[in-house]
Design a protein around this motif. Structure first.
Motif, PDB file in Angstrom:
ATOM      1  N   LEU A 250       0.825  -1.207   0.000  1.00  0.00           N
ATOM      2  CA  LEU A 250       0.000   0.000   0.000  1.00  0.00           C
ATOM      3  C   LEU A 250       0.858   1.256   0.000  1.00  0.00           C
ATOM      4  N   SER A 251       1.841   1.301   0.889  1.00  0.00           N
ATOM      5  CA  SER A 251       2.676   2.498   0.982  1.00  0.00           C
ATOM      6  C   SER A 251       3.479   2.703  -0.298  1.00  0.00           C
ATOM      7  N   SER A 252       3.947   1.618  -0.915  1.00  0.00           N
ATOM      8  CA  SER A 252       4.715   1.736  -2.157  1.00  0.00           C
ATOM      9  C   SER A 252       3.850   2.249  -3.293  1.00  0.00           C
ATOM     10  N   ALA A 253       2.630   1.719  -3.413  1.00  0.00           N
ATOM     11  CA  ALA A 253       1.735   2.156  -4.488  1.00  0.00           C
ATOM     12  C   ALA A 253       1.346   3.623  -4.319  1.00  0.00           C
ATOM     13  N   ILE A 254       0.968   4.006  -3.103  1.00  0.00           N
ATOM     14  CA  ILE A 254       0.548   5.398  -2.862  1.00  0.00           C
ATOM     15  C   ILE A 254       1.723   6.347  -3.012  1.00  0.00           C
ATOM     16  N   SER A 255       2.874   5.985  -2.439  1.00  0.00           N
ATOM     17  CA  SER A 255       4.042   6.869  -2.531  1.00  0.00           C
ATOM     18  C   SER A 255       4.543   6.979  -3.965  1.00  0.00           C
ATOM     19  N   THR A 256       4.367   5.928  -4.771  1.00  0.00           N
ATOM     20  CA  THR A 256       4.766   6.010  -6.182  1.00  0.00           C
ATOM     21  C   THR A 256       3.910   7.025  -6.920  1.00  0.00           C
ATOM     22  N   MET A 257       2.598   6.991  -6.697  1.00  0.00           N
ATOM     23  CA  MET A 257       1.721   7.965  -7.343  1.00  0.00           C
ATOM     24  C   MET A 257       2.044   9.388  -6.897  1.00  0.00           C
TER      25      MET A 257
ATOM     26  N   SER B 135      16.114  20.371  -2.395  1.00  0.00           N
ATOM     27  CA  SER B 135      16.808  20.304  -1.105  1.00  0.00           C
ATOM     28  C   SER B 135      15.875  19.809  -0.010  1.00  0.00           C
ATOM     29  N   LEU B 136      14.640  20.318  -0.006  1.00  0.00           N
ATOM     30  CA  LEU B 136      13.672  19.864   0.987  1.00  0.00           C
ATOM     31  C   LEU B 136      13.359  18.383   0.819  1.00  0.00           C
ATOM     32  N   ASN B 137      13.305  17.933  -0.428  1.00  0.00           N
ATOM     33  CA  ASN B 137      13.065  16.512  -0.692  1.00  0.00           C
ATOM     34  C   ASN B 137      14.233  15.663  -0.211  1.00  0.00           C
ATOM     35  N   ASN B 138      15.457  16.122  -0.476  1.00  0.00           N
ATOM     36  CA  ASN B 138      16.637  15.337  -0.117  1.00  0.00           C
ATOM     37  C   ASN B 138      16.883  15.311   1.386  1.00  0.00           C
ATOM     38  N   VAL B 139      16.454  16.356   2.080  1.00  0.00           N
ATOM     39  CA  VAL B 139      16.625  16.396   3.536  1.00  0.00           C
ATOM     40  C   VAL B 139      15.909  15.218   4.186  1.00  0.00           C
ATOM     41  N   LEU B 140      14.729  14.877   3.676  1.00  0.00           N
ATOM     42  CA  LEU B 140      13.966  13.762   4.235  1.00  0.00           C
ATOM     43  C   LEU B 140      14.679  12.425   4.008  1.00  0.00           C
ATOM     44  N   ILE B 141      15.499  12.336   2.964  1.00  0.00           N
ATOM     45  CA  ILE B 141      16.207  11.084   2.681  1.00  0.00           C
ATOM     46  C   ILE B 141      17.417  10.926   3.593  1.00  0.00           C
ATOM     47  N   VAL B 142      18.141  12.022   3.820  1.00  0.00           N
ATOM     48  CA  VAL B 142      19.386  11.938   4.592  1.00  0.00           C
ATOM     49  C   VAL B 142      19.173  12.135   6.088  1.00  0.00           C
ATOM     50  N   SER B 143      17.976  12.534   6.493  1.00  0.00           N
ATOM     51  CA  SER B 143      17.720  12.731   7.920  1.00  0.00           C
ATOM     52  C   SER B 143      17.776  11.398   8.658  1.00  0.00           C
TER      53      SER B 143
ATOM     54  N   PHE C 162       8.180   8.649   4.156  1.00  0.00           N
ATOM     55  CA  PHE C 162       9.612   8.518   3.860  1.00  0.00           C
ATOM     56  C   PHE C 162       9.876   7.834   2.528  1.00  0.00           C
ATOM     57  N   SER C 163       8.831   7.313   1.872  1.00  0.00           N
ATOM     58  CA  SER C 163       9.020   6.678   0.563  1.00  0.00           C
ATOM     59  C   SER C 163       8.844   7.661  -0.591  1.00  0.00           C
ATOM     60  N   VAL C 164       8.018   8.690  -0.401  1.00  0.00           N
ATOM     61  CA  VAL C 164       7.766   9.645  -1.485  1.00  0.00           C
ATOM     62  C   VAL C 164       9.059  10.310  -1.977  1.00  0.00           C
TER      63      VAL C 164
END
Length: 269
Positions: free
Chosen positions: A70-77, A100-108, A140-142
């Motif tokens: 579910l999380s993968s399908a929703i985050s993919t859309m 930058s805001l998007n990448n911050v969530l990945i490296v946090s 965290f998947s988006v």
């Protein structure tokens, strides 16, 4: 092959040996009849039977896969929509800020993200359990999907969309017959990355699970704290094999998606 080539091969062999040796050790002792990891006493499938006989564990496995899919399908859309929104931003400064805001969530750190979600769900009154885990996994998947899709959009020549407009295609036709087919490899990559992150995540999930609800990563951690049991080895082996199947499946799907069929149909006005 030169000396540098041989040294590179040796280096890669050493790296892979270091990475896979613990996994091989774990898998090897999952078949040990002795019930410990000090010496191999005999081959048995007892620990795998114990895993499949554990009803509670099977429910947790089901919960984990439901959350992951579910999380993968929703985050993919959401990620595809977000990548397209960033791609179409005209101002470079605004685009860089969004990236930058998007990448911050990945490296946090996951601990900070998990604690933040715990505080948020507590404040707004969301009960910890299925909903809290699903929302946090989507969150965290988006960014991962955005990172996978955006480079494919940037590789796409704007003349493709211009040609589609010249042929009379509308916005929906351009999206479904030009843009999405072109970025399909990125979409698959984002989906499978989100799926594996969701299956493997522990830190964030640990903060947002409630009483009576758990996922495999949290369950394995809880069982490992109670003492060494080879059923953990068996369960971990099954998870590793599942991950291998996902990687192989992604490889073949991505290979098929990037293959251009001969005599493919173009756009029709």
């Amino acid at each position: 092959m030169g000396r540098n080539g041989k040294l590179s091969n040796v280096y890669l062999a050493v790296v892979f040996a270091i990475l896979y040796a613990p996994i091989a050790y774990l898998i090897f002792y999952s078949f040990n009849s002795g019930g410990h990891m000090r010496s191999f006493e005999g081959f048995t499938l007892e620990w795998y039977r114990e895993v499949f006989a554990d009803t509670r564990l099977l429910i947790i496995v089901l919960n984990t896969f439901i959350i992951a899919l579910l999380s993968s399908a929703i985050s993919t859309m959401l990620g595809v929509a977000g990548a397209m929104a960033i791609y179409h931003v005209r101002r470079k400064r605004t685009k860089n800020t969004l990236l930058s805001l998007n990448n911050v969530l990945i490296v946090s750190p996951d601990v900070i993200i998990g604690a933040s979600f715990l505080i948020l769900f507590t404040m707004i009154g969301i009960k910890l359990g299925f909903t809290s885990v699903l929302l946090s996994h989507i969150a965290f998947s988006v960014p991962i999907v955005v990172i996978m899709v955006l480079p494919k959009l940037q590789e796409m020549s704007p003349t493709l969309m211009d040609a589609a407009r010249d042929l009379g295609a509308g916005s929906w036709q351009i999206l479904t017959r030009v843009v999405l087919p072109y970025v399909k490899p990125g979409i698959f990559a984002g989906f499978f990355m989100a799926l594996t992150y969701s299956l493997d995540d522990f830190a964030v999930t640990f903060f947002v699970t409630g009483n009576g609800y758990s996922t495999l990563s949290v369950e394995i951690y809880s069982r490992a704290r109670q003492g060494v049991s080879l059923s953990i080895n068996a369960l971990s082996t099954l998870l590793f094999l599942l991950t291998v199947l996902l990687v192989v499946g992604y490889y073949f799907i991505n290979r098929r998606a990037t293959r251009i069929p001969p005599g493919g149909k173009g756009l029709r006005p």
